[in-house]
Design a protein around this motif. Structure first.
Motif, mmCIF file in Angstrom:
data_model
loop_
_atom_site.group_PDB
_atom_site.id
_atom_site.type_symbol
_atom_site.label_atom_id
_atom_site.label_comp_id
_atom_site.label_asym_id
_atom_site.label_seq_id
_atom_site.Cartn_x
_atom_site.Cartn_y
_atom_site.Cartn_z
ATOM 1 N N MET A 30 51.448 34.922 20.785
ATOM 2 C CA MET A 30 50.171 34.259 21.071
ATOM 3 C C MET A 30 49.408 35.074 22.117
ATOM 4 N N SER A 31 48.136 35.257 21.842
ATOM 5 C CA SER A 31 47.296 36.062 22.747
ATOM 6 C C SER A 31 47.121 35.385 24.094
ATOM 7 N N GLU A 32 47.014 36.211 25.156
ATOM 8 C CA GLU A 32 46.837 35.674 26.515
ATOM 9 C C GLU A 32 45.517 34.955 26.671
ATOM 10 N N THR A 33 44.533 35.320 25.843
ATOM 11 C CA THR A 33 43.197 34.734 26.001
ATOM 12 C C THR A 33 42.940 33.634 24.975
ATOM 13 N N ALA A 34 44.014 33.084 24.441
ATOM 14 C CA ALA A 34 43.847 32.068 23.407
ATOM 15 C C ALA A 34 43.184 30.814 23.934
ATOM 16 N N ALA A 35 43.439 30.477 25.194
ATOM 17 C CA ALA A 35 42.860 29.256 25.759
ATOM 18 C C ALA A 35 42.074 29.618 27.017
ATOM 19 N N PRO A 36 40.950 28.921 27.267
ATOM 20 C CA PRO A 36 40.142 29.226 28.449
ATOM 21 C C PRO A 36 40.937 29.166 29.742
ATOM 22 N N ALA A 37 41.818 28.170 29.873
ATOM 23 C CA ALA A 37 42.601 28.039 31.105
ATOM 24 C C ALA A 37 43.492 29.261 31.303
ATOM 25 N N GLN A 38 44.055 29.742 30.182
ATOM 26 C CA GLN A 38 44.903 30.934 30.245
ATOM 27 C C GLN A 38 44.080 32.147 30.671
ATOM 28 N N ALA A 39 42.859 32.243 30.130
ATOM 29 C CA ALA A 39 41.979 33.362 30.468
ATOM 30 C C ALA A 39 41.649 33.347 31.953
ATOM 31 N N SER A 40 41.375 32.144 32.469
ATOM 32 C CA SER A 40 41.039 32.014 33.889
ATOM 33 C C SER A 40 42.214 32.452 34.758
ATOM 34 N N THR A 41 43.418 32.013 34.387
ATOM 35 C CA THR A 41 44.609 32.397 35.144
ATOM 36 C C THR A 41 44.800 33.905 35.102
ATOM 37 N N THR A 42 44.524 34.506 33.936
ATOM 38 C CA THR A 42 44.646 35.949 33.792
ATOM 39 C C THR A 42 43.643 36.655 34.691
ATOM 40 N N GLN A 43 42.410 36.141 34.754
ATOM 41 C CA GLN A 43 41.391 36.735 35.617
ATOM 42 C C GLN A 43 41.871 36.759 37.069
ATOM 43 N N GLU A 44 42.413 35.642 37.522
ATOM 44 C CA GLU A 44 42.867 35.548 38.919
ATOM 45 C C GLU A 44 44.058 36.487 39.163
ATOM 46 N N ALA A 45 44.969 36.568 38.210
ATOM 47 C CA ALA A 45 46.114 37.482 38.347
ATOM 48 C C ALA A 45 45.645 38.938 38.379
ATOM 49 N N ASP A 46 44.648 39.253 37.563
ATOM 50 C CA ASP A 46 44.090 40.613 37.549
ATOM 51 C C ASP A 46 43.493 40.962 38.912
ATOM 52 N N ILE A 47 42.811 39.998 39.522
ATOM 53 C CA ILE A 47 42.185 40.248 40.827
ATOM 54 C C ILE A 47 43.256 40.521 41.880
ATOM 55 N N THR A 48 44.278 39.665 41.947
ATOM 56 C CA THR A 48 45.305 39.855 42.979
ATOM 57 C C THR A 48 46.066 41.164 42.756
ATOM 58 N N SER A 49 46.273 41.526 41.487
ATOM 59 C CA SER A 49 46.938 42.791 41.189
ATOM 60 C C SER A 49 46.073 43.969 41.653
ATOM 61 N N ALA A 50 44.765 43.891 41.395
ATOM 62 C CA ALA A 50 43.860 44.976 41.775
ATOM 63 C C ALA A 50 43.680 45.058 43.293
ATOM 64 N N LEU A 51 43.792 43.918 43.971
ATOM 65 C CA LEU A 51 43.667 43.924 45.434
ATOM 66 C C LEU A 51 44.820 44.672 46.091
ATOM 67 N N GLY A 52 46.004 44.538 45.532
ATOM 68 C CA GLY A 52 47.175 45.150 46.159
ATOM 69 C C GLY A 52 47.401 44.550 47.538
ATOM 70 N N ARG A 53 47.408 45.407 48.589
ATOM 71 C CA ARG A 53 47.617 44.928 49.957
ATOM 72 C C ARG A 53 46.313 44.525 50.647
ATOM 73 N N ARG A 54 45.191 44.674 49.954
ATOM 74 C CA ARG A 54 43.904 44.324 50.560
ATOM 75 C C ARG A 54 43.681 42.819 50.573
ATOM 76 N N SER A 55 42.874 42.378 51.521
ATOM 77 C CA SER A 55 42.483 40.977 51.609
ATOM 78 C C SER A 55 41.072 40.789 51.070
ATOM 79 N N VAL A 56 40.691 39.534 50.917
ATOM 80 C CA VAL A 56 39.294 39.170 50.653
ATOM 81 C C VAL A 56 38.759 38.564 51.937
#
Length: 203
Positions: A1-27
């Motif tokens: 099943m695709s990760e973007t199959a459901a909007p909630a899943q897509a949103s969670t993926t977006q947030e995970a992508d951000i934290t992964s891209a931040l690495g040790r950086r803060s917001v």
């Protein structure tokens, strides 16, 4: 099943992508008093599953006294020195969402540290929104005078060009908090995970 199959899943993926891209950086959230940095920051941290740190609370803990008392006892320059040290420590402690005081970003040394160790978001609020919000509280040392409206206008004039150097700009206005949080997440994702312009200002 695709990760973007459901909007909630897509949103969670977006947030995970951000934290992964931040690495040790803060917001780091910057902007005027009353812009909603603590309120939005707390919700943004929850969505990103990162610690939330309020620089003002950390300063009070380090000093063992309230910010109004620090201003009254030691003066603003002493407070600003302590504020810079605390923010440096918070940035070194690695990824978190950090809400800063209205004057913190005015110090060049702090802006440099934020640039090196974080992604900054300016929560931009106009004078009317700020006054409506800060009237509810009596613990704003810079507004303890006969004409707080004039003080807010002066501070906006001085600070907005500096706030404008933040990585991202989000308009803080009277809409549900989660809408502002969603806009912060979209802007972070666009900056960190896609090739789009650095600043996303909401109409």
């Amino acid at each position: 099943m695709s990760e973007t199959a459901a909007p909630a899943q897509a949103s969670t993926t977006q947030e995970a992508d951000i934290t992964s891209a931040l690495g040790r950086r803060s917001v780091v959230l910057v902007g005027m008093m009353g812009a909603g940095k603590s309120t939005i920051g707390r919700r943004l941290a929850a969505r990103l599953r990162l610690p939330f740190l309020d620089a003002d609370i950390e300063i009070e803990a380090a000093a063992g006294m309230s910010i109004p008392d620090i201003f009254e006892t030691h003066g603003e320059p002493h407070f600003r020195d302590g504020e810079a040290r605390v923010i440096a420590r918070l940035l070194d402690s690695g990824p978190a969402v950090i809400a800063t005081g209205g004057g913190a970003f005015m110090r060049e040394e702090t802006r440099g540290r934020v640039r090196d160790k974080a992604v900054s978001i300016w929560l931009k609020a106009d004078a009317e929104v700020i006054m409506k919000r800060v009237r509810r509280r009596s613990d704003r040392p810079l507004l303890q005078n006969a004409d707080p409206e004039a003080t807010v206008s002066r501070l906006l004039g001085e600070r907005e060009p500096v706030y404008g150097t933040a990585d991202l700009t989000i308009l803080s206005r009277d809409v549900p908090h989660d809408k502002i949080v969603d806009e912060c997440l979209e802007a972070l994702h666009a900056k960190l995970c896609a090739a789009t312009p650095d600043t996303i200002a909401t109409p």
